[in-house]
Design an enzyme around this catalytic site. Structure first.
Site, PDB file in Angstrom:
ATOM      1  N   HIS A   1     -14.171   4.143  10.679  1.00  0.00           N
ATOM      2  CA  HIS A   1     -13.904   4.434   9.268  1.00  0.00           C
ATOM      3  C   HIS A   1     -15.185   4.621   8.461  1.00  0.00           C
ATOM      4  O   HIS A   1     -15.184   5.350   7.464  1.00  0.00           O
ATOM      5  CB  HIS A   1     -13.079   3.309   8.637  1.00  0.00           C
TER       6      HIS A   1
ATOM      7  N   HIS B   1     -10.134  -0.153   0.763  1.00  0.00           N
ATOM      8  CA  HIS B   1     -11.059   0.465   1.734  1.00  0.00           C
ATOM      9  C   HIS B   1     -11.966   1.518   1.099  1.00  0.00           C
ATOM     10  O   HIS B   1     -11.774   2.722   1.250  1.00  0.00           O
ATOM     11  CB  HIS B   1     -10.371   0.986   3.006  1.00  0.00           C
TER      12      HIS B   1
ATOM     13  N   ALA C   1      -2.499   8.174   6.058  1.00  0.00           N
ATOM     14  CA  ALA C   1      -1.360   8.087   6.972  1.00  0.00           C
ATOM     15  C   ALA C   1      -0.103   7.603   6.261  1.00  0.00           C
ATOM     16  O   ALA C   1       0.598   6.710   6.734  1.00  0.00           O
ATOM     17  CB  ALA C   1      -1.710   7.179   8.142  1.00  0.00           C
TER      18      ALA C   1
ATOM     19  N   GLU D   1       0.885  -1.171   0.000  1.00  0.00           N
ATOM     20  CA  GLU D   1       0.000   0.000   0.000  1.00  0.00           C
ATOM     21  C   GLU D   1       0.917   1.213   0.000  1.00  0.00           C
ATOM     22  O   GLU D   1       1.519   1.547   1.011  1.00  0.00           O
ATOM     23  CB  GLU D   1      -0.907  -0.018   1.228  1.00  0.00           C
TER      24      GLU D   1
ATOM     25  N   ASP E   1      -7.394  -3.449   8.007  1.00  0.00           N
ATOM     26  CA  ASP E   1      -6.460  -2.328   7.855  1.00  0.00           C
ATOM     27  C   ASP E   1      -5.816  -2.039   9.219  1.00  0.00           C
ATOM     28  O   ASP E   1      -5.500  -0.891   9.551  1.00  0.00           O
ATOM     29  CB  ASP E   1      -7.164  -1.078   7.302  1.00  0.00           C
TER      30      ASP E   1
ATOM     31  N   ILE F   1      -6.997   9.640  10.293  1.00  0.00           N
ATOM     32  CA  ILE F   1      -7.115   8.272  10.798  1.00  0.00           C
ATOM     33  C   ILE F   1      -5.933   7.471  10.259  1.00  0.00           C
ATOM     34  O   ILE F   1      -5.591   7.578   9.078  1.00  0.00           O
ATOM     35  CB  ILE F   1      -8.419   7.581  10.343  1.00  0.00           C
TER      36      ILE F   1
HETATM   37 ZN   LIG Z   1      -3.901  -0.006   4.834  1.00  0.00          ZN
END
Ligand SMILES: [Zn+2]
Length: 384
Positions: A248, A213, A137, A126, A271, A305
């Site tokens: 989330h 996500h 992040a 990722e 995640d 987040i």
């Molecule tokens: Zn992730």
């Protein structure tokens, strides 16, 4: 006879099979696998009042038990794996976060050994090929445009164990990178993206098959600019990842995705970061400092987040009790669908004879009571 002493019948439970739920069902375990019939001297465990479901498959997970898959030692990574196993995840893909290319190539080498010895099901990169507009992040100064040659470098470093790359496919080199991944049977996932609706459709046509996500780290759905969310939800070729931690996603967003895509196109993921199954405190996510408070992980600088502290038993419990998703649909999206995407459905992802004896025992309120992996109890149910 060899193996006979290892024969166990789990009896009396509601067993969720691909064909539906069987009341008063039986699962026979012989050695490491599920068997079609039991040996005469098989031990019987009465699981009346419980559910038996397939072990969970998490295709997006950065760590747990205080350990990071991006930076931990091999022992720390194993601690993270064990923590998630105790929460029902019997198949797990380790996700990395954005780092220097050489560092990620080095990590790929470390993690690939754990894939080869059967502790992990693969590696998910990722970043760094994601959008600075939707970086979440990830360290902005380390982000890069997707470059097929660099994607190739990480694939090679992973020695065939790379299962997925999350890309902002609208960036220069994005579509060519999707094509390269699809050609090699590696999942191209659209995420941390600022793509328009049309750009997303182009990436799906090029071979992308997963939405990283969904809803998080992408433009919101708007009526004149439907953006990636509409394109990803409407296309049968896409499986949408959902983080069901209550932070989330609003339950209504999760339900919208289930209803629009259908349970056959949802993958519940965690995640998770290091604090999952560990506790509040200060952590690192790659090079960034994260504070976890009341189970919510946020960057110290910027407050974004920063992953979740979710485990899949909680995601399952929430899906059934809060989101009111039927149990069979939750099982599909937490076990069968990700197993299929990862190419391991012939071994895991459902309770069928010949497959690994990976299963989860839940009580009637859907609280986790037991976890078995390859025929061995990771957490033995205490039935009174
Ligand atoms: Zn992730």
């Amino acid at each position: 006879m060899a193996g006979r002493a290892d024969s166990t019948v789990l009896a009396g439970a509601r067993v969720v099979l691909p064909t539906g739920t069987v009341e008063n069902g039986r699962v026979t375990v012989e050695g490491t696998r599920i068997a079609g019939s039991a040996a005469e001297d098989a031990r019987t465990l009465d699981l009346s009042g419980h559910w038996v479901v397939p072990g969970f498959v998490d295709m997006h997970n950065h760590g747990g038990g205080g350990a990071s898959f991006t930076s931990g030692t091999v022992d720390e990574v194993l601690t993270g794996i064990r923590t998630h196993r105790e929460h029902g995840t019997t198949t797990l893909v380790a996700s990395t976060v954005t780092g220097e290319m050489d560092f990620l190539a080095h990590r790929a080498g470390v993690l690939s050994e754990l894939v080869e010895q059967g502790d992990l099901a693969g590696i998910h990169f990722e970043g760094p090929f994601i959008s600075p507009c939707r970086k979440g992040a990830h360290s902005e100064d380390l982000l890069r445009h997707p470059d097929p040659a660099e994607v190739r470098k990480l694939m090679d470093a992973a020695r065939g164990t790379a299962k997925m790359f999350t890309l902002a496919t609208e960036l220069p080199g994005g579509i060519d990178s999707v094509r390269l991944l699809a050609e090699h049977g590696v999942i191209a996932a659209i995420g941390h993206t600022d793509a328009t609706y049309e750009q997303t459709v182009e990436a799906i046509d090029a071979g992308a098959t997963v939405a990283t996500h969904l809803f998080n780290a992408m433009p919101p759905l708007a009526h004149r600019e439907p953006g990636p969310i509409a394109a990803l939800l409407e296309d049968e070729r896409i499986t949408v990842e959902l983080i069901n931690d209550g932070t989330h996603l609003h339950p209504a967003a999760l339900e919208l995705a289930y209803h629009h895509a259908g349970a056959h196109r949802v993958a519940l993921i965690t995640d998770a970061m290091d604090a999952a199954g560990f506790g509040d405190g200060l952590y690192q996510l790659g090079p960034l400092a994260v504070e976890v408070k009341d189970g919510v992980a946020r960057l110290v600088e910027g407050n974004s987040i920063a992953g979740s502290t979710l485990t899949l038993d909680t995601a399952f419990h929430r899906a059934v009790t809060i989101d009111r998703i039927p149990v069979g649909d939750v099982v599909r999206s937490i076990s069968a669908n990700p197993a299929r995407l990862l190419g391991v459905y012939d071994r895991v992802g459902s309770l069928e004879p010949g497959k690994d004896a990976d299963l989860v025992v839940l009580d009637e309120d859907f609280a986790l009571k037991g976890v078995m992996r390859k025929g061995e109890w990771v957490k033995e149910p205490r039935i009174v």
